[in-house]
Design a protein around this motif. Structure first.
Motif, PDB file in Angstrom:
ATOM      1  N   LEU A  93       0.872  -1.184   0.067  1.00  0.00           N
ATOM      2  CA  LEU A  93      -0.158  -0.062  -0.045  1.00  0.00           C
ATOM      3  C   LEU A  93       0.854   1.425   0.099  1.00  0.00           C
ATOM      4  O   LEU A  93       1.920   1.425   0.679  1.00  0.00           O
ATOM      5  CB  LEU A  93      -0.957  -0.034   1.196  1.00  0.00           C
ATOM      6  CG  LEU A  93      -1.886  -1.173   1.371  1.00  0.00           C
ATOM      7  CD1 LEU A  93      -2.684  -1.121   2.599  1.00  0.00           C
ATOM      8  CD2 LEU A  93      -2.661  -1.081   0.229  1.00  0.00           C
ATOM      9  N   ALA A  95       0.550   4.928   0.854  1.00  0.00           N
ATOM     10  CA  ALA A  95      -0.401   5.778   1.820  1.00  0.00           C
ATOM     11  C   ALA A  95       0.525   7.358   1.599  1.00  0.00           C
ATOM     12  O   ALA A  95      -0.074   8.208   2.421  1.00  0.00           O
ATOM     13  CB  ALA A  95      -0.272   5.445   3.172  1.00  0.00           C
ATOM     14  N   ASP A 125      -3.667   4.005  -0.979  1.00  0.00           N
ATOM     15  CA  ASP A 125      -4.203   4.066   0.154  1.00  0.00           C
ATOM     16  C   ASP A 125      -4.795   5.539   0.340  1.00  0.00           C
ATOM     17  O   ASP A 125      -4.219   6.251   0.824  1.00  0.00           O
ATOM     18  CB  ASP A 125      -3.136   3.452   1.347  1.00  0.00           C
ATOM     19  CG  ASP A 125      -4.074   3.726   2.850  1.00  0.00           C
ATOM     20  OD1 ASP A 125      -5.225   3.949   2.800  1.00  0.00           O
ATOM     21  OD2 ASP A 125      -3.317   4.146   3.941  1.00  0.00           O
TER      22      ASP A 125
END
Length: 201
Positions: A93, A95, A125
């Motif tokens: 992910l 982010a 994300d």
């Protein structure tokens, strides 16, 4: 001179990460917000449940440009391939919402995943939804869940994120092996070293 500069930058990143408390999910916690939808570099919209396989799930928070991510590129690929070979799902992910208009844009993620030959999910994300739910603060930072969706390991890939030649214990792989053998994980938490996730604001 270049080597000294890289060493200095790595030290700064490590110092920056150390001021953020390691306040992630508690060991034994269930996989959080497994139905949140995310855009994968393939263009598909996926959730954590889509990535989970019969023996569990590895969730790794990462990005495209952090020096520690770059130093761990081969180790990341190796452990992800190992997980997949053991029927442990993998999702990485990104982010870095604060850097989404630059090096961590979706287009840049697609290029990065292609260059690294990722054979697993690499997803956005958005709004740090999962980073916040996990309590993730760094890149790279790993969360391993067993076949029942319970967190069994949180931390670094191994015990020497900044220097592969000094690795003496492969924390994440050992956690996988113990989990697959239905044994308690010996080392459940380690300190993640890397760049701070760039949240908005």
């Amino acid at each position: 001179m270049k080597t000294k500069l890289i060493t200095l930058l790595l030290g700064i990143f490590a110092l920056s990460s150390s001021v953020h408390a390691q306040n992630g999910l508690a060991i034994g916690s269930a996989l959080p917000k497994a139905t949140i939808k995310m855009k994968d570099v393939s263009g598909k919209v996926v959730c954590l449940d889509d990535a989970k396989e019969s023996n569990g799930l590895l969730v790794m928070f990462s990005c495209n440009t952090c020096p520690y991510v770059i130093k761990n590129q081969q180790r990341t690929k190796d452990i992800c391939e190992y997980a997949k070979s053991k029927n442990i799902g993998v999702i990485i992910l990104n982010a870095n919402e604060g850097n989404r208009a630059n090096e961590d844009s979706f287009a840049s993620m697609k290029e990065y995943a292609k260059a690294q030959n990722y054979k697993w999910f690499y997803a956005v994300d958005s709004n740090n939804d999962l980073a916040d739910a996990f309590g993730a603060n760094r890149t790279p930072e790993c969360f391993l869940f067993d076949k029942n969706g319970k967190l069994v390991y949180h931390g670094a890939i191994d015990d020497s994120p900044s220097d592969e030649t000094k690795v003496s214990r492969h924390h994440l792989q050992e956690a996988m092996n113990e989990t697959l053998a239905d044994k308690p994980v010996t080392v459940k938490e380690t300190r993640s070293v890397g760049c701070v996730i760039k949240r908005k604001g």
